[in-house]
Design a protein around this motif. Sequence first.
Motif, short mmCIF file in Angstrom:
data_model
loop_
_atom_site.label_atom_id
_atom_site.label_comp_id
_atom_site.label_asym_id
_atom_site.label_seq_id
_atom_site.Cartn_x
_atom_site.Cartn_y
_atom_site.Cartn_z
N HIS A 168 97.84 73.93 45.75
CA HIS A 168 99.04 74.09 46.55
C HIS A 168 100.23 74.10 45.59
O HIS A 168 100.22 73.36 44.60
N MET A 169 101.22 74.90 45.87
CA MET A 169 102.31 75.09 44.92
C MET A 169 103.65 74.71 45.56
O MET A 169 103.83 74.83 46.78
N GLY A 170 104.57 74.30 44.70
CA GLY A 170 105.87 73.91 45.22
C GLY A 170 106.99 74.21 44.24
O GLY A 170 106.75 74.53 43.07
N TRP A 171 108.20 74.14 44.76
CA TRP A 171 109.41 74.25 43.94
C TRP A 171 110.28 73.03 44.22
O TRP A 171 110.49 72.65 45.39
N PHE A 172 110.77 72.44 43.17
CA PHE A 172 111.76 71.37 43.23
C PHE A 172 112.97 71.82 42.42
O PHE A 172 112.89 72.77 41.64
N ARG A 173 114.06 71.10 42.59
CA ARG A 173 115.24 71.38 41.77
C ARG A 173 115.95 70.07 41.44
O ARG A 173 115.82 69.08 42.15
N GLN A 174 116.68 70.11 40.34
CA GLN A 174 117.42 68.93 39.92
C GLN A 174 118.76 69.35 39.36
O GLN A 174 118.83 70.10 38.38
N ALA A 175 119.81 68.87 39.99
CA ALA A 175 121.17 69.12 39.54
C ALA A 175 121.61 67.97 38.63
O ALA A 175 121.06 66.87 38.71
N TYR B 162 106.59 75.35 53.68
CA TYR B 162 107.45 74.25 54.04
C TYR B 162 108.76 74.38 53.25
O TYR B 162 108.74 74.77 52.09
N TYR B 163 109.87 74.01 53.90
CA TYR B 163 111.17 74.17 53.26
C TYR B 163 112.05 72.95 53.50
O TYR B 163 111.97 72.30 54.54
N ALA B 164 112.91 72.69 52.53
CA ALA B 164 113.97 71.72 52.75
C ALA B 164 114.96 72.31 53.74
O ALA B 164 115.18 73.53 53.77
N ASP B 165 115.57 71.46 54.53
CA ASP B 165 116.53 71.94 55.53
C ASP B 165 117.68 72.71 54.87
O ASP B 165 118.20 73.66 55.44
N SER B 166 118.04 72.30 53.67
CA SER B 166 119.19 72.90 52.99
C SER B 166 118.95 74.35 52.57
O SER B 166 119.91 75.07 52.29
N THR C 52 99.65 71.05 42.96
CA THR C 52 98.84 69.90 43.32
C THR C 52 97.57 70.37 44.02
O THR C 52 97.60 71.36 44.75
N ARG C 53 96.48 69.65 43.83
CA ARG C 53 95.23 69.99 44.52
C ARG C 53 95.22 69.44 45.93
O ARG C 53 94.54 69.97 46.80
N MET C 54 95.94 68.36 46.15
CA MET C 54 95.93 67.74 47.47
C MET C 54 97.37 67.62 47.96
O MET C 54 98.19 66.97 47.31
N LEU C 55 97.67 68.24 49.08
CA LEU C 55 99.02 68.23 49.63
C LEU C 55 99.04 67.38 50.89
O LEU C 55 98.40 67.71 51.89
N VAL C 56 99.75 66.27 50.82
CA VAL C 56 99.91 65.39 51.97
C VAL C 56 101.25 65.72 52.60
O VAL C 56 102.31 65.41 52.05
N VAL C 57 101.20 66.36 53.76
CA VAL C 57 102.42 66.92 54.35
C VAL C 57 103.51 65.87 54.60
O VAL C 57 104.68 66.13 54.32
N PRO C 58 103.16 64.67 55.11
CA PRO C 58 104.25 63.70 55.32
C PRO C 58 104.96 63.33 54.02
O PRO C 58 106.12 62.91 54.05
N GLY C 59 104.28 63.49 52.90
CA GLY C 59 104.89 63.15 51.61
C GLY C 59 105.24 64.37 50.79
O GLY C 59 105.36 64.29 49.56
N ILE C 60 105.43 65.48 51.46
CA ILE C 60 105.59 66.75 50.74
C ILE C 60 106.83 66.75 49.87
O ILE C 60 106.89 67.47 48.87
N ARG C 61 107.82 65.95 50.23
CA ARG C 61 109.06 65.91 49.46
C ARG C 61 109.02 64.93 48.30
O ARG C 61 109.99 64.82 47.56
N ASN C 62 107.91 64.24 48.16
CA ASN C 62 107.77 63.24 47.11
C ASN C 62 107.23 63.90 45.85
O ASN C 62 106.07 64.34 45.83
#
Length: 126
Positions: A33-40, A59-63, A99-109
């Motif tokens: 499973h793949m994701g994008w994060f950002r850091q300002a 899945y998306y951040a509200d912003s 990640t190999r395992m995506l836990v949706v409730p913790g997707i933002r972690n």
Amino acid sequence: QVQLVESGGGLVQAGGSLRLSCAASGRTFSSYHMGWFRQAPGKEREFVAAITWSGGSTYYADSVKGRFTISRDNAKNTVYLQMNSLKPEDTAVYYCTATRMLVVPGIRNPNQYEHWGQGTQVTVSS
């Protein structure tokens, strides 16, 4: 093990678009499973978007919802982040993650993601 390399960042005016790419090494890309994060500057790393191994769920951040689109091409070992209607507050270093395992409730972690790229800078001018 998978290695991730981001590209496509740059400087763009507000309202413009950019497409980020993340190329993954290895033959097991389709199992991640793949994701994008950002850091300002001065801020914590924040979740932007994620996509399941098959591409069946996103899945998306509200912003960024409605402006950004995450997609993947398993044949090319690549995940994309299409960013439209960019705002100055989107300015950050963008990181690709897997990640190999995506836990949706913790997707933002960020701690649940195993592998990270080096990041690509996105700067949106007003």
